[in-house]
Design a protein around this motif. Structure first.
Motif, PDB file in Angstrom:
ATOM      1  N   ILE A  18       0.853  -1.190   0.000  1.00 52.53           N
ATOM      2  CA  ILE A  18       0.000   0.000   0.000  1.00 52.53           C
ATOM      3  C   ILE A  18       0.890   1.241   0.000  1.00 52.53           C
ATOM      4  O   ILE A  18       1.646   1.479   0.949  1.00 52.53           O
ATOM      5  CB  ILE A  18      -0.942  -0.008   1.206  1.00 52.53           C
ATOM      6  N   GLU A  77     -14.513  -2.952  -3.051  1.00 60.05           N
ATOM      7  CA  GLU A  77     -13.648  -3.783  -2.208  1.00 60.05           C
ATOM      8  C   GLU A  77     -12.871  -4.755  -3.091  1.00 60.05           C
ATOM      9  O   GLU A  77     -13.338  -5.131  -4.172  1.00 60.05           O
ATOM     10  CB  GLU A  77     -14.489  -4.590  -1.213  1.00 60.05           C
ATOM     11  N   VAL A 106      -1.693  -1.066  -4.044  1.00 67.48           N
ATOM     12  CA  VAL A 106      -2.770  -0.091  -3.878  1.00 67.48           C
ATOM     13  C   VAL A 106      -2.151   1.302  -3.816  1.00 67.48           C
ATOM     14  O   VAL A 106      -1.236   1.548  -3.022  1.00 67.48           O
ATOM     15  CB  VAL A 106      -3.557  -0.360  -2.576  1.00 67.48           C
ATOM     16  N   ASN A 110      -2.908   4.955  -2.864  1.00 64.86           N
ATOM     17  CA  ASN A 110      -3.832   5.933  -2.261  1.00 64.86           C
ATOM     18  C   ASN A 110      -3.527   7.347  -2.732  1.00 64.86           C
ATOM     19  O   ASN A 110      -4.401   8.207  -2.706  1.00 64.86           O
ATOM     20  CB  ASN A 110      -3.720   5.890  -0.731  1.00 64.86           C
ATOM     21  N   THR A 114      -7.788   3.492   2.250  1.00 62.14           N
ATOM     22  CA  THR A 114      -8.009   2.058   2.126  1.00 62.14           C
ATOM     23  C   THR A 114      -8.188   1.461   3.517  1.00 62.14           C
ATOM     24  O   THR A 114      -7.348   1.684   4.395  1.00 62.14           O
ATOM     25  CB  THR A 114      -6.801   1.399   1.423  1.00 62.14           C
ATOM     26  N   TYR A 115      -9.276   0.727   3.683  1.00 59.64           N
ATOM     27  CA  TYR A 115      -9.601   0.160   5.002  1.00 59.64           C
ATOM     28  C   TYR A 115      -9.514  -1.357   4.948  1.00 59.64           C
ATOM     29  O   TYR A 115     -10.065  -1.996   4.048  1.00 59.64           O
ATOM     30  CB  TYR A 115     -11.019   0.585   5.391  1.00 59.64           C
ATOM     31  N   ASP A 116      -8.814  -1.924   5.922  1.00 58.82           N
ATOM     32  CA  ASP A 116      -8.683  -3.377   6.034  1.00 58.82           C
ATOM     33  C   ASP A 116      -9.795  -3.876   6.947  1.00 58.82           C
ATOM     34  O   ASP A 116      -9.819  -3.562   8.147  1.00 58.82           O
ATOM     35  CB  ASP A 116      -7.288  -3.702   6.616  1.00 58.82           C
ATOM     36  N   LEU A 143     -10.155  -5.344   1.317  1.00 56.08           N
ATOM     37  CA  LEU A 143      -9.763  -3.941   1.370  1.00 56.08           C
ATOM     38  C   LEU A 143     -10.878  -3.128   0.749  1.00 56.08           C
ATOM     39  O   LEU A 143     -11.335  -3.428  -0.355  1.00 56.08           O
ATOM     40  CB  LEU A 143      -8.452  -3.709   0.606  1.00 56.08           C
ATOM     41  N   LYS A 144     -11.306  -2.117   1.496  1.00 62.93           N
ATOM     42  CA  LYS A 144     -12.416  -1.265   1.031  1.00 62.93           C
ATOM     43  C   LYS A 144     -11.858   0.137   0.761  1.00 62.93           C
ATOM     44  O   LYS A 144     -11.093   0.681   1.570  1.00 62.93           O
ATOM     45  CB  LYS A 144     -13.473  -1.196   2.124  1.00 62.93           C
ATOM     46  N   PHE A 145     -12.264   0.701  -0.363  1.00 68.33           N
ATOM     47  CA  PHE A 145     -11.682   1.977  -0.797  1.00 68.33           C
ATOM     48  C   PHE A 145     -12.692   3.119  -0.655  1.00 68.33           C
ATOM     49  O   PHE A 145     -13.851   2.985  -1.037  1.00 68.33           O
ATOM     50  CB  PHE A 145     -11.208   1.875  -2.250  1.00 68.33           C
TER      51      PHE A 145
END
Ligand code: FEO
Length: 404
Positions: free
Chosen positions: A49, A130, A78, A80, A154-156, A138-140
């Protein structure tokens, strides 16, 4: 720190410190360096990331290899944020891991093409999308203008780590510890505010929107691209960002003066005396000709009242003060209390420009505006003392500033 450092379940900090760059973005001093934080998730799919600046890639690649070996592969990168302090190692990773798929949003793709001529094997994600890494998703969340148009977070879903890009990050290398409970939080708070106020703050409305968008997530760790990883008290830095982006200020007065021969400086001293006579202790005085303007901007963002004092130079405002007011005009900072003092030799021009500034930013201008010819008279200095007292009165009436 040569090794990858675990921050959560199979999640690692693989960032690097930069103690060689003097000026971030060629503008902002780095007296204690800066960290470029990159992260690695080791699941059924391996994921990097964000990356690091291109001058720091050797040590960076070693960290990835320490996790997956020389033959291991990276499935996803990823992105960001595309600013080169984070995207600088993309080509290096692409060369080593040619099958690595880049996860990006549509605006990121545009930057990828123009910075690095990369258009292939890029998977475009939209807000809320996701991807499944096997044991987690992973949610964006798209968070444009925090700090560039393409920025996202980005959320795990498994660990609750929120990878936030520049948001919540600041200057200062990570000297040994990387977590909020291992570092000097007071120092980093000051440097995060300097980063925010100089680089991100003009997009405060977008910062507010971004925080609201991720507000429903169960955030256990804030992992920014700069500065400490907030694992013990992530709410601390979220609350600071909320306060700063709402432009809430603390009680206190910043005095910025520019003086060629000491006459404007005498007026500044008289104004400061007027403040201390009224029990204001949080006074921050800056000589605009010395020190770096980023520290001044940080203090202006932090405190409620500002006094600008400047001489006239070639019938205009003293040039370094012009730089500052120009920056503030573009910064969209609101709700401050302002005092103006200054000097001129024959034509005037400095105070006139400061008054124009006051009209433009629509701050509360406190009377009297004091302008002295050549050197202040006793009467001028008395007016400066009076100005100090009136600023305190204005602060006392203020119900939007915070007591500290
Ligand atoms: Fe740390 Fe906007 O880059």
């Amino acid at each position: 720190m040569d090794l990858a450092i675990p921050i959560a379940d199979n999640t690692y900090w693989i960032g690097v410190n930069d103690r060689h760059t003097d000026l971030f973005e060629g503008l902002w001093p780095l007296p204690r360096g800066v960290s470029y934080n990159s992260y690695f998730i080791k699941d059924e799919k391996t994921t990097v990331i964000d990356t690091v600046k291109n001058s720091r890639t050797n040590n960076y690649v070693d960290k990835i290899r320490s996790l997956i070996g020389r033959e291991g592969k990276v499935d996803y990168l990823v992105i960001n944020h595309m600013e080169p302090d984070h995207s600088g190692a993309i080509r290096v990773l692409r060369n080593i891991y040619p099958d690595m798929q880049i996860i990006a949003n549509v605006k990121t793709l545009d930057f990828l093409k123009h910075f690095y001529e990369i258009t292939e094997n890029v998977r475009i994600v939209a807000d809320g999308d996701e991807i499944d890494l096997g044991g987690r998703k992973l949610k964006f969340t798209l968070t444009p203008m925090v700090h560039w148009p393409e920025t996202m977070m980005t959320y795990d879903t498994k660990t609750g780590v929120l990878f936030t890009g520049d948001a919540f990050g600041g200057f200062g290398s990570l000297n040994g510890g990387i977590f909020d409970d291992e570092v000097d939080v007071e120092y980093f708070e000051g440097e995060i505010l300097r980063y925010f106020s100089n680089i991100v703050a003009k997009y405060s409305v977008m910062v507010q929107k971004a925080i609201k968008k991720v507000g429903g997530l169960d955030i256990k760790i804030i992992a920014s691209t700069h500065g400490p990883v907030w694992r013990s008290n992530p709410q601390f830095i979220i609350d600071k960002y909320l306060k700063w982006s709402r432009q809430e200020a603390e009680e206190g007065v910043v005095i910025v003066f520019g003086s060629m021969y000491g006459n404007t400086e005498r007026m500044m001293e008289a104004t400061a005396k007027g403040l201390t006579g009224e029990d204001v202790s949080k006074i921050r005085i800056h000589d605009i000709s010395r020190g770096h303007v980023s520290y001044i901007i940080r203090d202006i963002w932090k405190y409620k009242a500002l006094v600008l004092g400047a001489c006239t130079y070639n019938m205009k405002l003293f040039p370094p003060m012009e730089y500052l007011v120009n920056f503030l005009e573009n910064d969209k900072l609101k709700n401050r209390v302002l005092g103006i003092i200054g000097t001129y030799g024959w034509s005037g021009g400095g105070v006139k420009r400061l008054k124009e500034f006051a009209e433009k930013v629509k701050w509360d201008l406190v009377e009297p505006v004091v302008e002295a010819r050549c050197a202040p008279t006793e009467e001028d200095l008395d007016k400066c003392v009076k100005l100090g007292g009136n600023i305190v009165e204005a602060l006392n009436k203020c119900n939007t500033c915070l007591s500290i």
